[in-house]
Design a protein around this motif. Structure first.
Motif, PDB file in Angstrom:
ATOM      1  N   VAL A  49       5.159   9.745   6.567  1.00  0.00           N
ATOM      2  CA  VAL A  49       3.737   9.414   6.673  1.00  0.00           C
ATOM      3  C   VAL A  49       3.044  10.191   7.781  1.00  0.00           C
ATOM      4  N   GLU A  94      -1.263   2.803   2.989  1.00  0.00           N
ATOM      5  CA  GLU A  94      -1.351   3.379   1.641  1.00  0.00           C
ATOM      6  C   GLU A  94       0.045   3.600   1.060  1.00  0.00           C
ATOM      7  N   LYS A  95       0.926   4.167   1.851  1.00  0.00           N
ATOM      8  CA  LYS A  95       2.293   4.417   1.387  1.00  0.00           C
ATOM      9  C   LYS A  95       3.018   3.105   1.135  1.00  0.00           C
ATOM     10  N   TRP A  96       2.830   2.122   2.002  1.00  0.00           N
ATOM     11  CA  TRP A  96       3.468   0.806   1.826  1.00  0.00           C
ATOM     12  C   TRP A  96       3.013   0.180   0.507  1.00  0.00           C
ATOM     13  N   GLU A  97       1.707   0.249   0.247  1.00  0.00           N
ATOM     14  CA  GLU A  97       1.146  -0.300  -0.990  1.00  0.00           C
ATOM     15  C   GLU A  97       1.735   0.423  -2.207  1.00  0.00           C
ATOM     16  N   GLU A  98       1.850   1.742  -2.090  1.00  0.00           N
ATOM     17  CA  GLU A  98       2.416   2.545  -3.174  1.00  0.00           C
ATOM     18  C   GLU A  98       3.862   2.127  -3.463  1.00  0.00           C
ATOM     19  N   LEU A  99       4.625   1.845  -2.414  1.00  0.00           N
ATOM     20  CA  LEU A  99       6.030   1.490  -2.575  1.00  0.00           C
ATOM     21  C   LEU A  99       6.235   0.041  -3.009  1.00  0.00           C
ATOM     22  N   TYR A 100       5.396  -0.859  -2.496  1.00  0.00           N
ATOM     23  CA  TYR A 100       5.648  -2.294  -2.673  1.00  0.00           C
ATOM     24  C   TYR A 100       4.583  -3.055  -3.449  1.00  0.00           C
ATOM     25  N   GLY A 101       3.445  -2.385  -3.692  1.00  0.00           N
ATOM     26  CA  GLY A 101       2.392  -3.032  -4.484  1.00  0.00           C
ATOM     27  C   GLY A 101       1.741  -4.117  -3.869  1.00  0.00           C
ATOM     28  N   PRO A 137       9.773   8.791   2.233  1.00  0.00           N
ATOM     29  CA  PRO A 137       8.368   9.136   2.430  1.00  0.00           C
ATOM     30  C   PRO A 137       7.987   9.311   3.902  1.00  0.00           C
ATOM     31  N   PRO A 192      11.672   3.106   1.201  1.00  0.00           N
ATOM     32  CA  PRO A 192      11.741   2.222   0.034  1.00  0.00           C
ATOM     33  C   PRO A 192      12.756   1.102   0.315  1.00  0.00           C
TER      34      PRO A 192
END
Length: 77
Positions: free
Chosen positions: A4, A70-77, A2, A16
């Motif tokens: 960013v 946002e991307k971190w949250e998408e990958l790791y929740g 990803p 990831p």
């Protein structure tokens, strides 16, 4: 992988299966700076990065901070 940001000759990546703290890998001309997305502190530098480029990498991390989180949250929740 990803991306960013892709800005001003820099490419920022969030991978990831990475680890805390939330950070971005900022690449330019084959060199890499790993930057904490919250504090903007350098975690590591690999390769030849000028002070000017390191400063710009930090500025871009700040500019794209919301996207990184946002991307971190998408990958790791």
């Amino acid at each position: 992988m990803p991306t960013v940001f892709n800005d001003n000759g820099f490419r920022g990546m969030v991978y990831p299966n990475d680890h805390d703290p939330v950070h971005v890998h900022a690449y330019k001309r084959g060199s890499q700076a790993k930057i904490n997305a919250k504090t903007l502190e350098l975690i590591a530098v690999m390769g030849e990065y000028s002070k000017k480029d390191l400063k710009k990498a930090k500025q871009l991390t700040a500019k794209y901070q919301a996207v990184i989180f946002e991307k971190w949250e998408e990958l790791y929740g």
